[in-house]
Design an enzyme around this catalytic site. Sequence first.
Site, PDB file in Angstrom:
ATOM      1  N   GLU A 151      44.326  -3.999  48.531  1.00 51.74           N
ATOM      2  CA  GLU A 151      45.573  -3.460  47.991  1.00 51.74           C
ATOM      3  C   GLU A 151      45.676  -1.966  48.307  1.00 51.74           C
ATOM      4  O   GLU A 151      44.717  -1.236  48.133  1.00 51.74           O
ATOM      5  CB  GLU A 151      45.597  -3.698  46.470  1.00 51.74           C
ATOM      6  CG  GLU A 151      46.870  -3.255  45.801  1.00 51.74           C
ATOM      7  CD  GLU A 151      48.120  -3.799  46.498  1.00 51.74           C
ATOM      8  OE1 GLU A 151      48.281  -5.020  46.565  1.00 51.74           O
ATOM      9  OE2 GLU A 151      48.903  -2.982  47.002  1.00 51.74           O
ATOM     10  N   PHE A 152      46.868  -1.540  48.727  1.00 50.13           N
ATOM     11  CA  PHE A 152      47.047  -0.128  49.084  1.00 50.13           C
ATOM     12  C   PHE A 152      48.063   0.578  48.194  1.00 50.13           C
ATOM     13  O   PHE A 152      48.508   1.676  48.517  1.00 50.13           O
ATOM     14  CB  PHE A 152      47.480  -0.006  50.553  1.00 50.13           C
ATOM     15  CG  PHE A 152      46.453  -0.541  51.512  1.00 50.13           C
ATOM     16  CD1 PHE A 152      45.324   0.197  51.824  1.00 50.13           C
ATOM     17  CD2 PHE A 152      46.587  -1.801  52.070  1.00 50.13           C
ATOM     18  CE1 PHE A 152      44.357  -0.299  52.690  1.00 50.13           C
ATOM     19  CE2 PHE A 152      45.633  -2.310  52.934  1.00 50.13           C
ATOM     20  CZ  PHE A 152      44.511  -1.561  53.247  1.00 50.13           C
ATOM     21  N   ARG A 154      50.012   2.715  45.366  1.00 46.16           N
ATOM     22  CA  ARG A 154      49.707   3.984  44.689  1.00 46.16           C
ATOM     23  C   ARG A 154      50.279   3.912  43.296  1.00 46.16           C
ATOM     24  O   ARG A 154      51.441   3.522  43.120  1.00 46.16           O
ATOM     25  CB  ARG A 154      50.365   5.157  45.426  1.00 46.16           C
ATOM     26  CG  ARG A 154      49.850   5.395  46.815  1.00 46.16           C
ATOM     27  CD  ARG A 154      50.828   6.210  47.628  1.00 46.16           C
ATOM     28  NE  ARG A 154      52.105   5.524  47.760  1.00 46.16           N
ATOM     29  CZ  ARG A 154      53.182   6.028  48.359  1.00 46.16           C
ATOM     30  NH1 ARG A 154      53.144   7.226  48.864  1.00 46.16           N
ATOM     31  NH2 ARG A 154      54.311   5.335  48.439  1.00 46.16           N
ATOM     32  N   ASN A 208      40.858   4.885  52.101  1.00 44.63           N
ATOM     33  CA  ASN A 208      40.783   5.777  50.937  1.00 44.63           C
ATOM     34  C   ASN A 208      39.898   6.987  51.223  1.00 44.63           C
ATOM     35  O   ASN A 208      40.219   8.107  50.830  1.00 44.63           O
ATOM     36  CB  ASN A 208      40.255   5.014  49.712  1.00 44.63           C
ATOM     37  CG  ASN A 208      41.388   4.316  48.971  1.00 44.63           C
ATOM     38  OD1 ASN A 208      42.521   4.316  49.424  1.00 44.63           O
ATOM     39  ND2 ASN A 208      41.086   3.734  47.827  1.00 44.63           N
ATOM     40  N   LYS A 251      48.006  18.568  50.478  1.00 46.23           N
ATOM     41  CA  LYS A 251      48.479  19.415  49.384  1.00 46.23           C
ATOM     42  C   LYS A 251      47.241  20.036  48.725  1.00 46.23           C
ATOM     43  O   LYS A 251      46.427  19.330  48.115  1.00 46.23           O
ATOM     44  CB  LYS A 251      49.268  18.527  48.408  1.00 46.23           C
ATOM     45  CG  LYS A 251      49.978  19.294  47.333  1.00 46.23           C
ATOM     46  CD  LYS A 251      51.402  19.721  47.770  1.00 46.23           C
ATOM     47  CE  LYS A 251      52.048  20.598  46.716  1.00 46.23           C
ATOM     48  NZ  LYS A 251      51.938  22.022  46.933  1.00 46.23           N
ATOM     49  N   GLY A 257      41.713  12.679  42.065  1.00 47.41           N
ATOM     50  CA  GLY A 257      41.077  12.040  40.905  1.00 47.41           C
ATOM     51  C   GLY A 257      41.470  10.584  40.915  1.00 47.41           C
ATOM     52  O   GLY A 257      41.731  10.018  41.967  1.00 47.41           O
ATOM     53  N   CYS A 260      40.301   5.447  42.036  1.00 48.67           N
ATOM     54  CA  CYS A 260      39.965   4.934  43.376  1.00 48.67           C
ATOM     55  C   CYS A 260      39.216   5.930  44.260  1.00 48.67           C
ATOM     56  O   CYS A 260      38.071   5.689  44.619  1.00 48.67           O
ATOM     57  CB  CYS A 260      41.236   4.472  44.076  1.00 48.67           C
ATOM     58  SG  CYS A 260      41.946   3.023  43.288  1.00 48.67           S
ATOM     59  N   LYS A 320      47.659  12.103  38.378  1.00 47.28           N
ATOM     60  CA  LYS A 320      48.767  12.505  39.257  1.00 47.28           C
ATOM     61  C   LYS A 320      50.060  12.194  38.524  1.00 47.28           C
ATOM     62  O   LYS A 320      50.039  11.505  37.499  1.00 47.28           O
ATOM     63  CB  LYS A 320      48.689  11.801  40.609  1.00 47.28           C
ATOM     64  CG  LYS A 320      48.874  10.302  40.550  1.00 47.28           C
ATOM     65  CD  LYS A 320      48.922   9.766  41.960  1.00 47.28           C
ATOM     66  CE  LYS A 320      49.214   8.287  41.979  1.00 47.28           C
ATOM     67  NZ  LYS A 320      49.290   7.749  43.310  1.00 47.28           N
TER      68      LYS A 320
HETATM   69  P1  NAD Z   1      41.919  -2.101  35.913  1.00 45.93           P
HETATM   70  O1  NAD Z   1      40.679  -1.735  35.196  1.00 45.93           O
HETATM   71  O2  NAD Z   1      43.216  -1.495  35.532  1.00 45.93           O
HETATM   72  O3  NAD Z   1      42.114  -3.672  35.868  1.00 45.93           O
HETATM   73  C1  NAD Z   1      41.089  -4.606  36.016  1.00 45.93           C
HETATM   74  C2  NAD Z   1      41.325  -5.728  35.019  1.00 45.93           C
HETATM   75  O4  NAD Z   1      40.409  -6.789  35.247  1.00 45.93           O
HETATM   76  C3  NAD Z   1      41.133  -5.283  33.571  1.00 45.93           C
HETATM   77  O5  NAD Z   1      42.314  -5.520  32.829  1.00 45.93           O
HETATM   78  C4  NAD Z   1      39.973  -6.136  33.081  1.00 45.93           C
HETATM   79  O6  NAD Z   1      40.085  -6.492  31.718  1.00 45.93           O
HETATM   80  C5  NAD Z   1      40.097  -7.343  34.000  1.00 45.93           C
HETATM   81  N1  NAD Z   1      38.881  -8.152  34.100  1.00 45.93           N
HETATM   82  C6  NAD Z   1      37.614  -7.735  34.352  1.00 45.93           C
HETATM   83  N2  NAD Z   1      36.783  -8.806  34.351  1.00 45.93           N
HETATM   84  C7  NAD Z   1      37.545  -9.896  34.105  1.00 45.93           C
HETATM   85  C8  NAD Z   1      37.267 -11.271  33.961  1.00 45.93           C
HETATM   86  N3  NAD Z   1      36.025 -11.767  34.076  1.00 45.93           N
HETATM   87  N4  NAD Z   1      38.280 -12.124  33.667  1.00 45.93           N
HETATM   88  C9  NAD Z   1      39.543 -11.659  33.524  1.00 45.93           C
HETATM   89  N5  NAD Z   1      39.877 -10.352  33.644  1.00 45.93           N
HETATM   90  C10 NAD Z   1      38.884  -9.488  33.936  1.00 45.93           C
HETATM   91  O7  NAD Z   1      41.625  -1.813  37.454  1.00 45.93           O
HETATM   92  P2  NAD Z   1      42.704  -1.587  38.610  1.00 45.93           P
HETATM   93  O8  NAD Z   1      43.062  -0.157  38.676  1.00 45.93           O
HETATM   94  O9  NAD Z   1      43.747  -2.622  38.517  1.00 45.93           O
HETATM   95  O10 NAD Z   1      41.793  -1.884  39.894  1.00 45.93           O
HETATM   96  C11 NAD Z   1      41.367  -3.195  40.203  1.00 45.93           C
HETATM   97  C12 NAD Z   1      40.744  -3.173  41.589  1.00 45.93           C
HETATM   98  O11 NAD Z   1      41.738  -2.791  42.549  1.00 45.93           O
HETATM   99  C13 NAD Z   1      39.607  -2.165  41.756  1.00 45.93           C
HETATM  100  O12 NAD Z   1      38.689  -2.698  42.655  1.00 45.93           O
HETATM  101  C14 NAD Z   1      40.294  -0.948  42.369  1.00 45.93           C
HETATM  102  O13 NAD Z   1      39.410  -0.163  43.104  1.00 45.93           O
HETATM  103  C15 NAD Z   1      41.325  -1.621  43.251  1.00 45.93           C
HETATM  104  N6  NAD Z   1      42.518  -0.814  43.528  1.00 45.93           N
HETATM  105  C16 NAD Z   1      43.085  -0.046  42.562  1.00 45.93           C
HETATM  106  C17 NAD Z   1      44.239   0.683  42.834  1.00 45.93           C
HETATM  107  C18 NAD Z   1      44.869   1.562  41.777  1.00 45.93           C
HETATM  108  O14 NAD Z   1      45.696   2.411  42.130  1.00 45.93           O
HETATM  109  N7  NAD Z   1      44.561   1.398  40.504  1.00 45.93           N
HETATM  110  C19 NAD Z   1      44.824   0.616  44.103  1.00 45.93           C
HETATM  111  C20 NAD Z   1      44.245  -0.195  45.069  1.00 45.93           C
HETATM  112  C21 NAD Z   1      43.094  -0.907  44.773  1.00 45.93           C
END
Ligand code: NAD
Length: 434
Positions: A151-152, A154, A208, A251, A257, A260, A320
């Site tokens: 996933e990309f 933001r 990233n 920037k 922060g 990710c 951000k």
């Molecule tokens: P997050 O912590 O907001 O969400 C993860 C969710 O998974 C949580 O709600 C948690 O309760 C749930 N979870 C964990 N174990 C579980 C299980 N066994 N059963 C059901 N639910 C479960 O994290 P996020 O920011 O959504 O990131 C998720 C992944 O995506 C990470 O690997 C992150 O690096 C990647 N990612 C994040 C972003 C971003 O901007 N946040 C962008 C691209 C990729």
Amino acid sequence: MKIGVIGTGYVGMVTAVGLADLGHNVIGTDKVTKKIEKASKGIVPIYEPGLGDLLKKNLKNGNLSFSPDLEETIRSSDVLFVCVNTPQRKDGSADMSFVEGVSRCIAENLNGYKLIVEKSTVPVRTSSWIKRTISLYKNKEYSFDVASNPEFLREGSALSDFLNPDRIVIGVESEKARNILLKIYKKYKEKIHITNIDTAELIKHASNSFLAMKISFINLISDLCEKTDADVEFVAKGMGLDSRIGKQFLKAGLGYGGSCFPKDVRALVKIGEDLGIGMKLLKEVDRINLARIDMFINKIKEALWILKNKKLAVLGLSFKPRTDDIRNAPSLNIIERLLEEESQLILYDPEAIENTKTYFPEKTKGIHYAESALEALTNANAALFITEWEEFKKLDLYKAKQLMSNPIIIDGRNIFEPDKVRKLGFEYYSVGRK
Ligand code: NAD
């Protein structure tokens, strides 16, 4: 074809809503039942512009539902998007225990062919571990495939990023998996980049880390600007006009922060080192980023000398703008450092106050929360701008000056024009320029 989305955090919620909006039949599940209860009622548990309306629309038209039951979600789905968190461990590596837990649960509930799609950011070679885990724990001889679809998005523009992607990376190793994912993303045929799984996994960490490197690079240049007559804003513009470089992520400021970049850079360092590859380049990216906090604290000291008992308006808490996410936000480190100095801090953010209260509860000594930027600035000895929210760019600085005890601005994000602010009578400090 029914799609299950496992983990409805920032990525999972957007994925579930986005896939449902593409017309698919989607069920989302999360181990935090409160998130599922809220989502089922059309309430988005996070702040993300536009997501609430689309959530409600797809609940209403029946494309989207939520369940707290992971096992049932697995059994009732043909395709499973794994969107659980992959946080940083102490040694910098990614904690894969949530992915492993979900993989075991998938194995135990396999009731027919399933395609398991990694959406979480995972180290290269993770698909081999998922395949091994499912093979080890499955009790019935059903076939399955694993694919990578990083996933990309933001935060802050997550929905439009999902619905108007630059590219969709798909890592597959079977024709069946490839066809299923092509069908799911039919609408974006032109934007699909198909690779093998290791490549797709690495594309995410490499992307990233590269963006983080751009930010640290311009911050390094910013330090150089401060020792000379150069202005980092103009240096960045001059560099960015070169189409080979591009203007984004140049920037200068308080660094990156969020949940990710910091963890992904460190995870890639660890992956490389474990494979015997020197990763000094990315270690330096991380070091430069951490040093931004010292740079900012030094600027505050340069302006105020002694910080004990100084009343400081801390404007911007999220990592951000346009998000309520404070994970790894520079604000947290800055606040901790200022509390060590025994400053009095008045915190304000348009969206992230509730999340910040879980980190610094209201009763924390030296911490006060304000309901507006102007309230935070009242009687302040200085204003510290930490996140570049639009609201701050439009702040009535004339009024702000009247409310403050000392008209001093320390702008960690170069929000304001130095000449304009100084003309209003402020003492103004910013980053990489005079
Ligand atoms: P997050 O912590 O907001 O969400 C993860 C969710 O998974 C949580 O709600 C948690 O309760 C749930 N979870 C964990 N174990 C579980 C299980 N066994 N059963 C059901 N639910 C479960 O994290 P996020 O920011 O959504 O990131 C998720 C992944 O995506 C990470 O690997 C992150 O690096 C990647 N990612 C994040 C972003 C971003 O901007 N946040 C962008 C691209 C990729």
